[in-house]
Each structure stands twice: as C-alpha cells, then as structure tokens.
Design a protein around this motif. Structure first.
Motif, mmCIF file in Angstrom:
data_model
loop_
_atom_site.group_PDB
_atom_site.id
_atom_site.type_symbol
_atom_site.label_atom_id
_atom_site.label_comp_id
_atom_site.label_asym_id
_atom_site.label_seq_id
_atom_site.Cartn_x
_atom_site.Cartn_y
_atom_site.Cartn_z
ATOM 1 N N LEU A 415 29.327 39.032 35.904
ATOM 2 C CA LEU A 415 30.650 38.391 35.389
ATOM 3 C C LEU A 415 31.175 39.365 34.275
ATOM 4 O O LEU A 415 32.156 39.963 34.221
ATOM 5 N N LEU A 416 29.943 40.000 33.302
ATOM 6 C CA LEU A 416 30.478 40.879 32.519
ATOM 7 C C LEU A 416 30.860 42.275 32.898
ATOM 8 O O LEU A 416 31.899 42.797 32.412
ATOM 9 N N ARG A 417 30.466 42.791 34.221
ATOM 10 C CA ARG A 417 30.653 43.794 34.926
ATOM 11 C C ARG A 417 32.258 43.712 35.078
ATOM 12 O O ARG A 417 32.653 44.660 34.943
ATOM 13 N N ALA A 418 32.511 42.674 36.063
ATOM 14 C CA ALA A 418 33.546 42.450 36.101
ATOM 15 C C ALA A 418 34.746 42.347 35.086
ATOM 16 O O ALA A 418 35.883 42.975 35.407
ATOM 17 N N LYS A 419 34.287 41.785 34.039
ATOM 18 C CA LYS A 419 35.070 41.541 32.860
ATOM 19 C C LYS A 419 35.555 43.133 32.407
ATOM 20 O O LYS A 419 36.624 43.217 31.529
ATOM 21 N N GLN A 420 34.444 44.079 32.335
ATOM 22 C CA GLN A 420 34.838 45.313 31.780
ATOM 23 C C GLN A 420 36.051 45.939 32.518
ATOM 24 O O GLN A 420 36.711 46.889 32.335
ATOM 25 N N ARG A 421 36.096 45.593 33.939
ATOM 26 C CA ARG A 421 37.033 46.016 34.961
ATOM 27 C C ARG A 421 38.590 45.404 34.576
ATOM 28 O O ARG A 421 39.498 46.067 34.927
ATOM 29 N N CYS A 422 38.569 44.311 33.840
ATOM 30 C CA CYS A 422 39.802 43.668 33.668
ATOM 31 C C CYS A 422 40.358 44.245 32.412
ATOM 32 O O CYS A 422 39.872 44.438 31.287
ATOM 33 N N ASP A 423 41.726 44.613 32.559
ATOM 34 C CA ASP A 423 42.651 45.205 31.423
ATOM 35 C C ASP A 423 43.044 44.190 30.336
ATOM 36 O O ASP A 423 43.436 44.582 29.213
ATOM 37 N N ASP A 424 42.844 42.924 30.871
ATOM 38 C CA ASP A 424 43.403 41.977 30.041
ATOM 39 C C ASP A 424 42.182 40.845 29.505
ATOM 40 O O ASP A 424 41.196 40.734 30.044
ATOM 41 N N ASP A 425 42.239 40.614 28.017
ATOM 42 C CA ASP A 425 41.033 39.815 27.456
ATOM 43 C C ASP A 425 41.317 38.270 27.946
ATOM 44 O O ASP A 425 40.198 37.544 27.716
ATOM 45 N N ASP A 426 42.352 37.919 28.326
ATOM 46 C CA ASP A 426 42.642 36.519 28.632
ATOM 47 C C ASP A 426 42.058 36.136 29.840
ATOM 48 O O ASP A 426 41.999 36.678 30.987
ATOM 49 N N LEU A 427 41.068 34.911 29.686
ATOM 50 C CA LEU A 427 40.162 34.688 30.809
ATOM 51 C C LEU A 427 41.035 34.020 31.833
ATOM 52 O O LEU A 427 40.329 34.000 33.125
ATOM 53 N N SER A 428 42.581 33.807 31.819
ATOM 54 C CA SER A 428 43.081 33.471 32.895
ATOM 55 C C SER A 428 43.496 34.358 33.859
ATOM 56 O O SER A 428 43.431 34.456 34.966
ATOM 57 N N VAL A 429 43.734 35.682 33.359
ATOM 58 C CA VAL A 429 43.936 36.910 33.950
ATOM 59 C C VAL A 429 42.903 37.356 34.795
ATOM 60 O O VAL A 429 42.604 37.754 35.586
ATOM 61 N N PHE A 430 41.417 37.011 34.101
ATOM 62 C CA PHE A 430 40.385 37.588 34.611
ATOM 63 C C PHE A 430 40.054 36.580 35.668
ATOM 64 O O PHE A 430 39.520 37.171 36.629
ATOM 65 N N GLU A 431 40.270 35.346 35.590
ATOM 66 C CA GLU A 431 40.070 34.449 36.926
ATOM 67 C C GLU A 431 40.816 35.073 37.931
ATOM 68 O O GLU A 431 40.509 35.012 39.089
ATOM 69 N N ALA A 432 42.104 35.273 37.725
ATOM 70 C CA ALA A 432 43.129 35.753 38.932
ATOM 71 C C ALA A 432 42.550 37.105 39.447
ATOM 72 O O ALA A 432 42.725 37.329 40.694
ATOM 73 N N MET A 433 41.934 37.979 38.570
ATOM 74 C CA MET A 433 41.464 39.298 39.146
ATOM 75 C C MET A 433 40.371 38.823 40.124
ATOM 76 O O MET A 433 40.178 39.689 41.098
ATOM 77 N N LEU A 434 39.433 38.124 39.567
ATOM 78 C CA LEU A 434 38.339 37.837 40.495
ATOM 79 C C LEU A 434 38.963 37.155 41.939
ATOM 80 O O LEU A 434 38.258 37.632 42.926
ATOM 81 N N LEU A 435 39.903 36.372 41.979
ATOM 82 C CA LEU A 435 40.494 35.865 43.016
ATOM 83 C C LEU A 435 41.122 36.956 44.136
ATOM 84 O O LEU A 435 40.707 36.890 45.129
ATOM 85 N N GLU A 436 41.799 37.788 43.414
ATOM 86 C CA GLU A 436 42.215 38.983 44.111
ATOM 87 C C GLU A 436 41.109 39.728 44.734
ATOM 88 O O GLU A 436 41.516 40.454 45.760
ATOM 89 N N GLU A 437 40.215 39.894 44.034
ATOM 90 C CA GLU A 437 38.988 40.889 44.581
ATOM 91 C C GLU A 437 38.292 40.011 45.704
ATOM 92 O O GLU A 437 37.444 40.618 46.300
ATOM 93 N N SER A 438 38.723 38.649 45.776
ATOM 94 C CA SER A 438 37.651 38.135 47.009
ATOM 95 C C SER A 438 36.379 37.888 46.672
ATOM 96 O O SER A 438 35.698 38.016 47.617
ATOM 97 N N ALA A 439 36.321 37.783 45.409
ATOM 98 C CA ALA A 439 34.833 37.697 44.803
ATOM 99 C C ALA A 439 34.204 36.239 44.552
ATOM 100 O O ALA A 439 33.004 36.232 44.410
ATOM 101 N N LEU A 440 34.797 35.299 44.636
ATOM 102 C CA LEU A 440 34.593 34.014 44.658
ATOM 103 C C LEU A 440 33.954 33.654 45.770
ATOM 104 O O LEU A 440 34.047 33.659 47.086
ATOM 105 N N GLN A 441 32.564 33.170 45.527
ATOM 106 C CA GLN A 441 31.845 32.487 46.674
ATOM 107 C C GLN A 441 31.781 30.960 46.640
ATOM 108 O O GLN A 441 31.115 30.655 45.479
ATOM 109 N N ARG A 442 32.259 30.403 47.365
ATOM 110 C CA ARG A 442 32.436 28.874 47.428
ATOM 111 C C ARG A 442 30.995 28.252 47.370
ATOM 112 O O ARG A 442 31.193 26.938 46.795
ATOM 113 N N SER A 443 30.133 28.558 47.804
ATOM 114 C CA SER A 443 28.890 27.893 47.781
ATOM 115 C C SER A 443 28.096 28.597 46.622
ATOM 116 O O SER A 443 26.698 27.713 46.655
#
Length: 477
Positions: A415-443
């Motif tokens: 999570l912290l490595r991914a957050k370093q790649r995010c240009d915005d500190d807003d966690l909503s933007v961070f969540e959107a970035m994770l979805l765009e990267e198809s990084a969510l594992q539903r299980s």
C-alpha cells in the motif's frame, strides 16, 4: 561518552576513570535525568544501562533519588518503573534492575533477603508480568508454577511461600506499567486519537476543527467476535449493532448518532472506539450470513466483524484502515523480559510513527522479510508426532501468528509503495488509482501491488493463495 551525556558536565570538567570529576558529572547527569531537564522518559534507560564505570555511577546516583523504605518489593518496582521507560536489550534492562535491587536493599536494612535474592525476585516479577499481561500465546503462569520456578533461588534456599503468593497476586491483579508509552500515560483515549490524527506527514485526510485528520466516515454494522488475545467473546455480547463510524487519526470511533464536528464524544463513544495501530482489515470471504463483511484484527488480537452498505464501501473501508495503519504504526519494540521457550509477540507501540514515509515502508519491508524467514525456519523443523499436545498447540499458534503478520506487513508495504506512486494525497484519488491499475484482489484484504524493482534488486513480494486469512483463523479456539 555520548554527546548527550556531556550535557550533564560543566565546561571546566575533565573525565578520567575514578576521579572527582567523574562523580560530580554523574551526579549532575543523574539529577537531570530524574527531573527530566532536557531529557524525556524514553532517554533515561540508555544512560543507566551501559556496561561502563560512568554509566554505573550515573545509575547509582539516579537511584539515590528513590526512597523505597517500608515498601513491598512490588510497590517499589511500580514506583520505579513509572519514572522512565524501561527499554533496551535484556542484559541492559537487567543491569538497571540490578541497580534497583541494590537501592531497595539499602532502603530496607531490616530485610532478610540478600541483594542477589532481591534481584532474582525482581526479574521474576518482570517475567511474571509479561506472562500474565503480555502478548503471549498459551496458558498463563499459575501461582504454583511461579513458586516452583523460584525453588532454591534464595541463596540456595526457598523464598517464603506467603511472600511469593502475595507478589503473584499483586501482579495478577494489577500489571506493571513499564511498557506504557509516556504519552498514553498523560492523555485520555480520546485525546490520544486527536494527537495521532494530527500527524500531517501525508495530509491525506480532511482536517477537522480540532486539528485531527478525518480519513473516512459512514455507517457500519459491528459485531464483536473476539476479545483481547483472541479469546472468543461470550455469546451474549456478539450481537450486531449499527454505528456511524469515523476513522480519525489512528482511532476508529463508533458513534450512535451521525458525526458532527462540534459534538462532544460520550463515554459510550469512547468505550466503543477502536485503535487501529498495527491492525489489519480483511474481507471475511468465508462469512456467508451477511454480505459485504470484513473483519478487523487489532494489535491486541481483538477481532471485529463489520458490515458495509455495499461492496464498494466495504473495500474502501478496508483500504483506508490498512493505509492509515501502514502510514502511522510505529516499529515494534523488543519483546519484554520473559521466557525464551514461550512464544511472545513483540510489543506494538500505540503512538504514531516518527519515521519518514520512505523509512516507514522500508521498516515494513524489513519486518516482512524477517517474519518470512522466521516462518520458513519454523516450518523446517515441525514438531515430532510424539510431541506433547501443549507443545504442538504452541507450534500451531506460532505458525498462525507469523503467517498473519507476514500478510499484514506485506499489505502495509504494498500500500505504501503504491501510495508513493500516487500524485495526490487524497485517499479517494489513491483508491481510484488502485482500481485503474487493476490491483484489487477481491478475495483478499487489500490490493496486491506490483512494485517496481528497487535499486537493491528487491521487489515487493506477491501473496500466495495459502496466505489468505478468514476471520475464523484470527480467533483462538
């Protein structure tokens, strides 16, 4: 001598072993340590525990400020440990306790126990405190076992049984406060949440009028599944209750009514609040009675089930809780003095981490590698089939603990490595970035993040299918 120690010296002092300047300097430093002039409680131990003549002088002078006359040993130990944070390696802490034992004997001339016997008892009380109140896995030490462990250790004789029973009951009824963070001693649970939330290293939340950061709010339905140390919650206390949840700093507040910035927290709100430092939120994949359920396992092994309004909100709560815990959970402290044969979890400080963002993720990655190695070593030597049931159970609990911690630190690191790649500190933007990267594992509890290779060639570790954790695995049977 350390630079900090030199702060206790006058400008005309010179140091050489055994001269008057040594003693005068030690007295000045001891006085400053006792009255905390230019020092914090966490600074004291390292000046008393070194294996050199000057440190011993400082420790002797420091202990002279304590009057243990007419005190029982446990009373004196409590008074002593409240004045500073006892930290360091085992041998360093034992040196400090040896100085304590010497002063206790000096203050009680009518005592029939020798200094060595007092020191033995003191160390035994520290071990007992860890066993009864620490993060141990397994059965607690009984009074009979405590007495048996000390047989023949009173100058080749036994300690009086009534003395040992009294000491055992004292520690059992009230734990020694030697591991409590000094900030927590001064602040209430609510104030602690305000202070921790006020850490603005990332600025990833909304700032409330009180100065604390709000990371998320919304309705959740909660069920208490396990109490401290994973002990199953009594059936009558497991019911589902609806709360308005407020993730504020490192505290998840659960309020009966909707959150208002100017609303005063009630005693019930504080009672329901959950500290999320070193916690892990994971989707309860095997829980089929309700949809959109995740569980939260805290630092002291409490387990809560939470139901969100929908799948998106469930994943959002999981991601934000784990991200905040990853950002601010301080590195674990060494385990307390105790038996090396018995599995003991490290101490997890509740105060916010003071590391930079890069230092924080590196600390998590180092911890992940260390635990992974420990888990491999443990599994390399499984217990013999003929081993006793108790030893087999302890092996199983150690393995389960290491596996869970491996998942937690892996989640934090990714999570912290991914957050370093995010240009915005807003966690909503961070969540959107994770979805765009198809990084969510539903299980799984959190996104599996593909980390770019670092300069040292270490990549983030991927999570195997065997490392999933259901909410039931977090509860001791």
């Amino acid at each position: 001598m350390d630079e900090v120690e030199r702060l206790g010296l006058g400008s005309n002092d010179t140091l050489s072993n055994g001269n008057r300047a040594d003693l005068d300097s030690a007295k000045r430093l001891a006085k400053r340590l006792f009255y905390l002039h230019g020092f914090k409680k966490c600074d004291v131990a390292r000046h008393l525990s070194k294996n050199n003549d000057f440190s011993r002088l400082v420790a002797e002078e420091y202990l002279r400020y304590f009057n243990f006359s007419e005190m029982t040993l446990d009373q004196a130990l409590r008074a002593f440990l409240l004045e500073f944070a006892l930290t360091g390696e085992t041998q360093e802490r034992e040196r400090i306790l040896a100085h304590f034992s010497h002063q206790y004997v000096q203050c009680n001339s009518s005592l029939t126990l020798s200094e060595d016997s007092v020191h033995t008892l003191t160390c035994a009380l520290m071990l007992l405190n860890t066993d009864l109140h620490g993060h141990n896995v397994g059965k607690r030490m009984s009074c009979t076992q405590f007495i048996g462990n000390l047989e023949g250790l009173n100058s080749s004789h036994d300690f009086p049984k009534e003395l040992l029973k009294a000491l055992y009951n004292s520690i059992k009824n009230e734990k020694l406060q030697w591991t409590i963070d000094e900030e927590e001693l001064r602040q209430s649970f609510s104030e602690l949440g305000e202070q921790r939330g006020g850490v603005r290293r990332t600025g990833s939340g909304l700032v409330s009028p009180s100065g604390a950061l709000l990371y998320k709010t919304g309705f959740l339905v909660r069920k208490v599944h396990a109490d401290c140390d994973g002990k199953r919650t009594p059936r009558g206390k497991r019911g589902w209750k609806t709360f308005y949840a407020v993730l504020k700093g490192l505290i998840l507040y659960l309020q009966k009514g909707e959150y208002r910035p100017d609303k005063q927290l009630s005693d019930e709100d504080l009672k329901n609040a959950v500290s999320i430092h070193h916690s892990l939120a994971i989707r309860a994949t095997d829980y089929s009675k309700r949809p959109n359920v995740f569980y939260l396992r805290t630092a002291d092994w409490r387990v809560y089930l939470f139901q969100a309004p929908n799948a998106e909100q469930m994943q959002s709560w999981i991601t934000r809780i784990n991200t905040v815990a990853a950002m601010f959970s301080a590195p674990p402290l060494p385990a307390a003095i105790g038996s090396q044969k018995k599995f003991s979890r490290p101490l997890l400080p509740g105060s916010a981490s003071k590391l930079s963002q890069e230092e924080q993720v590196q600390a998590h990655e180092a911890r992940f590698r260390s635990i992974s190695t420990e888990l491999v070593q443990l599994r390399s030597y499984p217990p013999d089939r003929k081993v006793k049931g108790r030893e087999l159970e302890e092996y199983r609990m150690r393995e389960e603990y290491l596996e869970f911690e491996k998942t937690r630190y892996e989640t934090y690191s990714m999570l912290l490595r991914a957050k370093q790649r995010c240009d915005d500190d807003d966690l909503s933007v961070f969540e959107a970035m994770l979805l765009e990267e198809s990084a969510l594992q539903r299980s799984q509890s959190s996104p599996t993040l593909q980390e770019k290779p670092s300069g040292n060639g270490n990549n983030s570790c991927s999570r195997g299918q065997g490392q999933r954790h259901s909410y039931r695995q977090a509860v001791r049977k």
